[in-house]
Design a protein around this motif. Structure first.
Motif, mmCIF file in Angstrom:
data_model
loop_
_atom_site.group_PDB
_atom_site.id
_atom_site.type_symbol
_atom_site.label_atom_id
_atom_site.label_comp_id
_atom_site.label_asym_id
_atom_site.label_seq_id
_atom_site.Cartn_x
_atom_site.Cartn_y
_atom_site.Cartn_z
ATOM 1 N N PRO A 6 0.793 -1.221 0.000
ATOM 2 C CA PRO A 6 0.000 0.000 0.000
ATOM 3 C C PRO A 6 0.835 1.285 0.000
ATOM 4 O O PRO A 6 1.912 1.335 0.601
ATOM 5 C CB PRO A 6 -0.799 -0.103 1.302
ATOM 6 C CG PRO A 6 0.007 -0.979 2.188
ATOM 7 C CD PRO A 6 0.772 -1.913 1.298
ATOM 8 N N THR A 7 0.312 2.278 -0.686
ATOM 9 C CA THR A 7 0.937 3.597 -0.635
ATOM 10 C C THR A 7 -0.174 4.649 -0.601
ATOM 11 O O THR A 7 -1.252 4.426 -1.141
ATOM 12 C CB THR A 7 1.891 3.809 -1.834
ATOM 13 O OG1 THR A 7 2.626 5.012 -1.611
ATOM 14 C CG2 THR A 7 1.140 3.935 -3.148
ATOM 15 N N LEU A 8 0.094 5.759 0.060
ATOM 16 C CA LEU A 8 -0.913 6.809 0.169
ATOM 17 C C LEU A 8 -1.225 7.355 -1.231
ATOM 18 O O LEU A 8 -0.311 7.617 -2.006
ATOM 19 C CB LEU A 8 -0.383 7.931 1.069
ATOM 20 C CG LEU A 8 -1.404 8.912 1.626
ATOM 21 C CD1 LEU A 8 -2.415 8.225 2.535
ATOM 22 C CD2 LEU A 8 -0.709 10.048 2.388
ATOM 23 N N ALA A 9 -2.518 7.493 -1.552
ATOM 24 C CA ALA A 9 -2.902 8.004 -2.869
ATOM 25 C C ALA A 9 -2.424 9.453 -3.007
ATOM 26 O O ALA A 9 -2.389 10.208 -2.031
ATOM 27 C CB ALA A 9 -4.413 7.921 -3.034
ATOM 28 N N SER A 10 -2.098 9.812 -4.239
ATOM 29 C CA SER A 10 -1.452 11.112 -4.445
ATOM 30 C C SER A 10 -2.363 12.286 -4.075
ATOM 31 O O SER A 10 -1.906 13.379 -3.784
ATOM 32 C CB SER A 10 -1.019 11.249 -5.909
ATOM 33 O OG SER A 10 -2.158 11.176 -6.741
ATOM 34 N N SER A 37 -4.244 4.628 16.000
ATOM 35 C CA SER A 37 -3.835 3.403 15.318
ATOM 36 C C SER A 37 -3.935 3.565 13.799
ATOM 37 O O SER A 37 -3.065 3.083 13.061
ATOM 38 C CB SER A 37 -4.649 2.204 15.813
ATOM 39 O OG SER A 37 -6.013 2.493 15.832
ATOM 40 N N ALA A 38 -4.967 4.256 13.324
ATOM 41 C CA ALA A 38 -5.071 4.515 11.880
ATOM 42 C C ALA A 38 -3.834 5.263 11.401
ATOM 43 O O ALA A 38 -3.261 4.955 10.352
ATOM 44 C CB ALA A 38 -6.336 5.315 11.584
ATOM 45 N N ALA A 39 -3.410 6.250 12.189
ATOM 46 C CA ALA A 39 -2.240 7.045 11.797
ATOM 47 C C ALA A 39 -0.986 6.180 11.733
ATOM 48 O O ALA A 39 -0.187 6.284 10.800
ATOM 49 C CB ALA A 39 -2.047 8.199 12.774
ATOM 50 N N ASP A 76 -8.430 -2.471 3.940
ATOM 51 C CA ASP A 76 -9.563 -2.646 3.022
ATOM 52 C C ASP A 76 -10.438 -1.403 3.009
ATOM 53 O O ASP A 76 -10.844 -0.909 1.954
ATOM 54 C CB ASP A 76 -10.415 -3.855 3.447
ATOM 55 C CG ASP A 76 -9.814 -5.162 2.949
ATOM 56 O OD1 ASP A 76 -8.919 -5.091 2.078
ATOM 57 O OD2 ASP A 76 -10.228 -6.233 3.444
ATOM 58 N N MET A 77 -10.726 -0.920 4.206
ATOM 59 C CA MET A 77 -11.547 0.282 4.324
ATOM 60 C C MET A 77 -10.836 1.461 3.660
ATOM 61 O O MET A 77 -11.417 2.201 2.880
ATOM 62 C CB MET A 77 -11.810 0.544 5.812
ATOM 63 C CG MET A 77 -12.752 1.675 6.146
ATOM 64 S SD MET A 77 -12.007 3.302 6.092
ATOM 65 C CE MET A 77 -10.830 3.181 7.448
ATOM 66 N N ALA A 78 -9.551 1.599 3.944
ATOM 67 C CA ALA A 78 -8.780 2.730 3.411
ATOM 68 C C ALA A 78 -8.729 2.685 1.882
ATOM 69 O O ALA A 78 -8.740 3.716 1.221
ATOM 70 C CB ALA A 78 -7.368 2.727 3.994
ATOM 71 N N ARG A 79 -8.698 1.471 1.351
ATOM 72 C CA ARG A 79 -8.656 1.376 -0.103
ATOM 73 C C ARG A 79 -10.008 1.744 -0.702
ATOM 74 O O ARG A 79 -10.100 2.396 -1.726
ATOM 75 C CB ARG A 79 -8.251 -0.023 -0.540
ATOM 76 C CG ARG A 79 -7.625 -0.002 -1.931
ATOM 77 C CD ARG A 79 -7.332 -1.378 -2.379
ATOM 78 N NE ARG A 79 -8.516 -2.214 -2.142
ATOM 79 C CZ ARG A 79 -8.989 -3.086 -3.015
ATOM 80 N NH1 ARG A 79 -8.399 -3.232 -4.164
ATOM 81 N NH2 ARG A 79 -10.041 -3.810 -2.724
#
Ligand code: SF4
Ligand code: SF4
Lengths: 87, 375
Positions: A6-10, A37-39, A76-79
């Protein structure tokens, strides 16, 4: 299909906000305040490690085990929210 | 205010840099008396830099540069650069007029994070789109410039009675321009749009059709284009939680430096709003009468105070209460519990008549009209 590396979306920027005492995700005209925890998970979504490595890293940092299910659920949620993408 | 109900920081700073604008939208959200603020009355670069600094210290993190047309200000790049340096997420709200390749590149270098490109006169732009004429070419050029600089392509289009039937084509146009996000914002009836309400408020049938077509496109386009459809509150029975609460997250600074909890609040009588020339942003946010007046629920009428829904909408919009019920502390007349709700029902009833509801000409936003309305 779950995410591999995973990588943070631009479109998103993550930063520490002193006034809110929290990490936040910033995007066009919006903001998400992250819990601790999310961070910690998102900080490690930098395209350099796959999910098992990310989990191992967290478990070492917080001296614990068994984080994988929670981390995967969060990713999964983050995606779905399009915060992260495949590196 | 007690320590416990001290508000959080003004997370959102909206810098209305100027009222000058090359366009004349009949739904413009600028105050009808905007012509009273001339270019000479505008805050200078230094004053804006100070505002950006003071607000950031308080915790502002989203910064919007709007207007008028913010590109009219030739110090926009300087302001964006400072906002970026301070750690803001920077948004530019523009019609695209004046966004040359050079300026776009300069803004990119300054650290601008996002541009929201708005359609103004959709009817004209639609015709141009369908007939491939010059103004549409211009829009296409701007869209291309935005993409070339790596900004996400976010479009905004104000929807009203005169363009809502073309919603399908509007979406097609956004696709053709390569938009990733499209906000179809139904007109809210303030300022110029209130003057033109009978001409602009769509009928229920128009609205339902537009929503249906929007949903069809959503299904068809999927992730390619995300579409937001904002329903006009006149068709609701509960008001919206205006600005997410008065003086709660939004801070607007108008071109002459007046600080407001929302960009229309200046119309409210008997309230004085501080100016950033004389008062620090911190004092304005935490201590000014204007910002404290409608915080909490002490100001509410009994209808709202005793209402189980009051946390949900905080009584709705103060400006709408003032405009439609004549009392800024009344419930927003959009609410069906409001004693003045009939005003909204009447406007909605008029909107159901077929064809043109009003024979009055549209009032277009320009300095001459503004001076006539508010000399
Ligand atoms: S709504 Fe139209 S006239 Fe008003 S500031 Fe925006 S572009 Fe200019
Ligand atoms: S009565 Fe007031 S608080 Fe209750 S729903 Fe209506 S506007 Fe909101």
């Amino acid at each position: 299909m779950s995410i591999d590396t995973p990588t943070l979306a631009s479109r998103f920027r993550m930063q520490w906000e002193e006034a809110q005492q929290a990490w936040v995700l910033l995007y066009p005209e919006g903001m998400v305040k992250l819990n601790a925890s999310a961070a910690e998970i998102l900080k490690r979504c930098d395209g350099t490690r796959d999910v098992p490595a990310l989990v191992a890293d967290l478990e070492t940092a917080f001296d614990t085990t068994g984080l994988e299910p929670d981390v995967r659920a969060f990713l999964d949620m983050a995606r779905q929210q399009q915060w992260i993408t495949e590196a | 205010m007690t320590a416990t109900d001290r508000p959080g920081p003004p997370l959102w700073l909206l810098a209305e840099l100027t009222y000058r604008c090359p366009l004349h939208c009949a739904f413009c959200y600028n105050p009808v008396d905007f012509a009273r603020t001339s270019a000479d009355d505008e805050l200078d670069t230094e004053a804006w830099l100070r505002v950006l600094n003071e607000a950031r210290v308080l915790g502002s993190v989203q910064c919007g540069f709007s207007g008028g047309e913010p590109l009219v200000r030739d110090d926009l790049e300087v302001l964006v650069a400072e906002a970026h340096r301070l750690g803001y997420y920077t948004n530019l709200l523009t019609s695209g007029v004046g966004l040359t390749e050079d300026r776009a590149e300069a803004l990119k270098r300054a650290g601008l994070d996002h541009i929201q490109l708005s359609f103004q006169d959709t009817t004209k732009e639609l015709n141009d789109f369908l007939s491939h004429t010059r103004t549409f070419d211009l829009k296409q050029k701007v869209a291309h410039t935005i993409k070339a600089n790596g900004w996400p392509m976010v479009m905004n289009c104000v929807i009203h009675r005169l363009n809502i039937d073309h919603i399908g084509q509007i979406i097609e146009m956004a696709v053709a321009l390569g938009a990733e996000y499209l906000e179809l914002a139904n007109n809210q009836y303030y300022s110029w749009a209130l003057l033109n309400r009978d001409q602009l408020l769509p009928s229920r049938e128009q609205l339902e059709r537009a929503e249906r077509i929007t949903n069809e496109y959503r299904a068809k386009l999927g992730d390619k284009l995300r579409i937001f459809f904002v329903v006009p509150d006149y068709y609701e029975t509960r008001p919206k939680k205006c600005m997410n609460g008065w003086g709660n997250v939004f801070l607007t600074v108008t071109p002459d430096g007046t600080a407001l909890p929302c960009h229309t609040a200046k119309m409210l009588p008997g309230l004085s709003f501080p100016n950033v020339r004389e008062t620090s942003v911190g004092e304005i946010w935490y201590d000014s009468e204007g910002f404290n007046r409608y915080r909490g629920d002490g100001w509410m009428s009994d209808t709202c105070k005793t209402c189980p829904d009051k946390e949900k909408d905080l009584g709705g919009c103060r400006c709408q209460a003032f405009m439609l019920a004549g009392d800024a502390a009344a419930p927003d007349p959009v609410c069906d519990k409001s004693p003045a709700h009939q005003v909204v029902l009447d406007a909605v009833a008029r909107a159901q008549r077929p064809g043109a509801v009003s024979t009055a000409p549209l009032v277009f936003r320009d300095p001459k009209a503004s001076r006539q309305i508010a000399p």
